[in-house]
Design an enzyme around this catalytic site. Structure first.
Site, PDB file in Angstrom:
ATOM      1  N   LYS A  87      42.430 -74.276 -42.879  1.00  0.00           N
ATOM      2  CA  LYS A  87      43.295 -74.327 -44.183  1.00  0.00           C
ATOM      3  C   LYS A  87      42.244 -74.559 -44.899  1.00  0.00           C
ATOM      4  CE  LYS A  87      47.068 -76.827 -46.302  1.00  0.00           C
ATOM      5  NZ  LYS A  87      48.130 -77.959 -45.995  1.00  0.00           N
ATOM      6  N   SER A 162      52.915 -76.713 -46.582  1.00  0.00           N
ATOM      7  CA  SER A 162      51.747 -75.981 -47.236  1.00  0.00           C
ATOM      8  C   SER A 162      50.817 -75.369 -46.283  1.00  0.00           C
ATOM      9  CB  SER A 162      51.152 -77.008 -48.197  1.00  0.00           C
ATOM     10  OG  SER A 162      50.405 -77.750 -47.332  1.00  0.00           O
ATOM     11  N   SER A 186      53.809 -80.415 -44.001  1.00  0.00           N
ATOM     12  CA  SER A 186      52.938 -79.569 -44.244  1.00  0.00           C
ATOM     13  C   SER A 186      52.316 -78.418 -42.935  1.00  0.00           C
ATOM     14  CB  SER A 186      51.856 -79.576 -45.016  1.00  0.00           C
ATOM     15  OG  SER A 186      52.296 -79.818 -46.570  1.00  0.00           O
TER      16      SER A 186
END
Lengths: 489, 477
Positions: A87, A162, A186
């Site tokens: 990420k 997310s 997330s």
């Protein structure tokens, strides 16, 4: 590209992470081939918008190094040659780390995050940086400065957030595994939306050093994969103490998990509040089927209650926004990231932050500063801190009568892109089953649980007491074996 | 002037601790390096970095608390003080809000009006900020100082004047130096203080207070206090009212300026620092720190006047630096005469020590060496002048034994009565008129003869023996 070539690519990418690793170490597959397959797939599915930055040169260099070492008969790390991605809020030395924000569009960290270091030490090949909601604030990946990630199961729908890029890249077989971060769901929610396995580890199990902070007391880095065993393999690499993170547990170890023949005699807690009015019929039906599978495997269901459930979402948004407001104050245009043309210091702060941050980030910074401001602190932050204690106590009570909790990861399946952008409050509701886990610092795993009537993936959330990741994996493995990863549910 | 107003003053003292590294990272804690050479991603607040506590900074702060007899709570925590400024890289200062490392305590000190005591409210630990450098219309930031451990000592409003405040600060500085937690170099800004001051009439509640920030010398603190007393007195005498405000002191211009009023006070939005676990102190470790504390200046000076009959002034001189006081105590412990030891230290040792150390007196002598010197003087082996001129500078910062040195350098005074008698007879013969005067009753002339003999023998004779021989020989005729 020839058909034979793409068939080969498909074959490589259909392997599990563990199997790909085995083949690379045995010489049946080269690391460079594996990386080539990953980039071919990433190119062919570029429309998903999973990556913010690709590092082809770095990835091929790392893969070639692994191949050379294997050729010389040297020992290699546990993830040698396996293409993975992280990420874009996990710092990578020399490779830009944007947090999907305009503010950090050109920010290149001078150091690796602890988890990135561990991936490199295990000889994994990092192919690039994955798209996400800006500073991890969002549940649909639509707050990214670089545009939304699309759901591989239905490209008109969001991938969740997310860690949307982390989940979609794994589900679309672009990489064998990825890392995300989970502050309020997330990792688990996008894993559920995309049909991946996603672990939010116990708070303190994985070092946060180098993970750009959203809410420090809630953030954890965790793995996303296609299978339970792959997830545990990736987790075993990133878990463990790091002295650069003062909240990392000095004595935490993950040494794998036992495989159980059945769930005979085991008690599965069913949180009654998780099956209230907000839960969609399609998800409820799948989760009830999953609970029936647990029963058929010999487990007995126990109804438990998290009485503070109704207050958890508010508690989460107060605590996380307060910490975020402080954590993101460093982005002031003085040291790194963007800087607006300005007249004087306060104008510099004002313009830089106005231009650098997106709407959702600004909203949370404002909420955070509001709940911390003098006169409101006691009514919001202090009360939320007390609720945190009560929520933890509720989980402790629940775990006194069962070994694990099972329920939905999210109330619905993936929603259409653009539908909820205008309604932040409705967006926040998608975190309703995941945030209590972060508040209590517990580990939880979302595993694929079949599809709803519309063919969209559903996630089953398993929650365990602190440090019982092994128990999560054992339960999940049984469930995965019995249901074919949810497909035979 | 309206003499009826009494000033009431509370101080907040910020003191940089002399740990080897910074409080939350491994960067060296040094002063004077080129800008931005002593920083890393952690103290620059780069995204993703996290603090790791330097336990030594905690130890130093707790030792300060123990030295002033404070309570050391077993549990203490960190908080974020949030505000924007370019010298603060994370845009918050990691500090301690409601649970400081040290609570209470008191500092006793001497003033011309007698002993006074200031109660300490708390001592907490925090990180220092960087420094802004304004030049050529630009502002640059030097982050070297950012993350240096800073101890903040907060007093209760127990002071009532500039001289008293300076006497207190001097005592506090001495304690800090005695326990060795800071160098307290004022010119390096390692000690700075804020002054809270209000006026009131006797028996009435305290008036509105102002806070003058960032005074970096004792004289600046004194001047700022005098200025603020004058300013507030003038306002009150004119029937006005003092505004609660934060003020800045311009030491060059000798005046203070209002910075911001109460209404504009910053809201620091304090909340518990989630990146750092609370500090839990081990009782046994704290007790070990307590046991290892040195006896402080105030107690030593009291003992010197009480037990050795030294004047308050002398006791103050001897205890100004711990190294000097340690030398005194060590020498007296070996059996030396306290007054003679004090005299030798206050004369030559302090002079040499100041030449070498400046603000901090350097001590290049061990108690054994000083005791040896005193014994040589006492035994008449060598005179004070030779000690000053020939011995001290040579054995300073060495481990040379004074007795051996004096012997080998041929500096020993002659005690040989025949040799002295010969010299004495010669001098008497050369000065018959003075000899007659002496015999006629002018006994003051003895000193004249002593001087001549000493000069003739280049000071190597023991003056006591010279005296005796002269008295005898002069009577002889």
């Amino acid at each position: 590209m020839s058909n034979i070539h793409s068939e080969k690519t498909e074959e490589i990418l259909s392997l599990t992470l563990i199997e790909a690793g085995r083949r690379i170490r045995s010489g049946a597959l080269s690391a460079v081939e594996a990386v080539g397959a990953a980039f071919a797939r990433i190119g062919a599915t570029a429309g998903l918008n999973t990556f913010i930055t690709l590092d082809e040169a770095g990835a091929y260099r790392a893969a070639a190094a692994v191949d050379a070492r294997l050729a010389r008969g040297e020992t290699v790390g546990a993830l040698a040659g396996i293409p993975v991605a992280v990420k874009d809020n996990l710092s990578t030395k020399g490779l830009r780390t944007t947090c999907a924000s305009r503010f950090l569009e050109n920010y290149v960290p001078p150091f690796d995050a602890a988890v990135v270091e561990r991936l490199r030490d295990a000889d994994a090949v990092i192919v690039g940086k994955l798209n996400m909601d800006e500073f991890a604030m969002g549940s649909s990946n639509e707050t990214s400065y670089f545009g939304p990630v699309l759901n591989p199961a239905d490209e008109t729908r969001v991938a969740g957030g997310s860690s949307g890029g982390s989940a979609a890249a794994v589900a679309a077989r672009q990489v064998f595994g990825s890392l995300g971060t989970d502050t309020g769901g997330s990792i688990r929610q996008p894993a559920a939306y995309c049909g991946a396995v996603g672990l939010k580890p116990t708070y303190s199990a994985v070092s946060r050093f180098g993970a750009v902070a959203f809410a420090s007391s809630l953030d954890q880095v965790g793995p996303l994969t296609r299978t339970v065993a792959d997830n545990a393999a990736l987790f075993s690499v990133i878990a463990g103490h790091d002295r650069r993170d003062a909240t990392s547990a000095p004595d935490y170890q993950f040494l794998g998990y036992p495989r159980w023949e059945s769930l005979k005699g085991r008690r599965v807690g069913v949180v009654k509040e998780f099956f209230g009015a907000g839960l969609s019929a399609g998800v409820r039906e799948r989760i009830e089927r999953a609970l029936a599978v647990f029963e058929s495997l010999g487990a007995s269901p126990v109804e438990v209650s998290i009485k503070t459930f109704d207050a958890a979402l508010a508690t989460y948004y107060i605590l996380s926004c307060a910490e975020a407001a402080s954590n993101l104050a460093r982005f002031d245009g003085i040291k790194y990231g963007c800087r607006a043309d300005a007249d004087g210091l306060s104008d510099l702060y004002y313009r830089t932050r106005t231009e650098g941050f997106g709407a959702e980030v600004k909203r949370r910074i404002m909420m955070g500063n509001y709940v911390l401001s003098s006169g409101y602190y006691d009514a919001y932050y202090l009360k939320a801190s007390k609720l945190r204690t009560l929520i933890k106590a509720d989980f402790d009570r629940a775990f006194s009568v069962c070994e694990i909790l099972a329920g939905p990861t999210a109330p619905t399946t993936a929603f259409p892109v653009g539908r909820r952008v205008s309604d932040p409050a409705e967006n926040y509701l998608t975190d309703v089953y995941t945030v209590p886990v972060n508040i209590a610092g517990l580990p939880a795993l979302s595993v694929p649980c079949g599809r709803d009537g519309g063919g969209l993936p559903v996630g089953l959330q398993l929650i365990a007491p602190a440090r019982a990741e092994d128990r999560l994996f054992s339960f999940a493995q049984c469930f995965e074996d019995e249901t074919g990863g949810g497909e035979r549910l | 002037m309206n003499g009826a107003y009494i000033p009431t003053i509370g101080l907040e003292i910020h003191c940089e601790l002399k740990t080897a590294s910074k409080i939350f990272c491994g960067c060296p804690n040094v002063f004077g390096a080129p800008p931005n050479t002593q920083c890393c991603p952690v103290c620059l607040g780069f995204p993703g970095t996290l603090p790791v506590l330097n336990r030594r900074a905690v130890e130093y702060t707790v030792r300060m608390g123990l030295a002033i007899g404070a309570e050391i709570p077993a549990f203490s925590k960190w908080d974020r003080k949030n505000y924007f400024y370019p010298d603060l890289p994370k845009a918050w200062q990691t500090s301690q809000y409601d649970l400081p490392l040290v609570k209470g305590g008191r500092v006793a000190f001497m003033t011309p009006d007698g002993e006074k005591t200031v109660r300490i409210e708390r001592i907490h630990l925090e990180e220092d900020a960087g420094k802004l450098i304004h030049e050529n219309g630009f502002t640059r930031v030097d982050y070297n100082r950012g993350g240096v451990p800073l101890m903040e000592i907060v007093t209760l409003p127990d002071l009532h004047g500039a001289a008293e405040a300076v006497a207190f600060l001097t005592e506090l500085k001495s304690i800090i130096k005695y326990i060795g937690v800071s160098d307290v170099k004022m010119q390096e800004g390692s000690l700075r203080c804020d002054v809270n001051l209000s006026l009131s009439r006797p028996g009435e509640p305290l008036g509105t207070r102002t806070e003058t920030k960032n005074l970096n010398s004792f004289s600046a603190a004194a001047r700022a206090i005098e200025f603020e007393i004058g300013r507030q007195t003038e306002i009150l005498a004119g029937g006005g009212s003092v505004l609660q405000e934060t003020r800045r002191w311009d030491d060059a211009k000798g005046r203070g300026y209002a910075l911001r009023s109460k209404e504009d006070a910053q809201d620091y939005r304090y909340f518990p620092e989630p990146d750092l676990p609370p500090v839990v102190l081990d009782r046994a470790e704290v007790e070990a720190w307590r046991r290892a504390l040195p006896v402080l200046r105030y107690e030593r000076a009291g003992r010197y006047t009480r037990e050795f009959g030294l004047s308050g002034y002398d006791a103050g001189l001897l205890t100004g630096d711990r190294a000097v006081s340690d030398l005194f105590d060590g020498t007296v412990a070996l059996g030396a005469n306290p007054k003679k030891t004090a005299n030798l230290i206050m004369g030559d040792v302090l002079r040499l020590g100041r030449e070498e150390g400046g603000e901090d007196v350097a001590v290049g002598l061990s108690p054994a060496q000083l005791y040896g010197l005193l014994s040589l003087i006492e035994g008449g082996v060598i005179g004070l002048a030779a000690v000053q001129k020939d011995v001290l500078p040579r054995i300073w910062n060495t481990d040379i034994d004074p007795e051996t040195f004096v012997k080998e350098a041929g500096l020993a005074q002659s005690g040989d009565a025949d040799e002295i008698a010969a010299a004495v007879r010669e001098i008497i013969a050369q000065n018959p008129r003075q000899a007659d005067d002496y015999r006629a009753g002018n006994e003051k002339l003895l000193a004249f003869f002593v001087g001549r003999v000493m000069k003739a023998t280049k000071g190597k004779c023991n003056p006591k023996t010279v005296n005796e021989v002269l008295t005898t020989e002069l009577k002889k005729r």
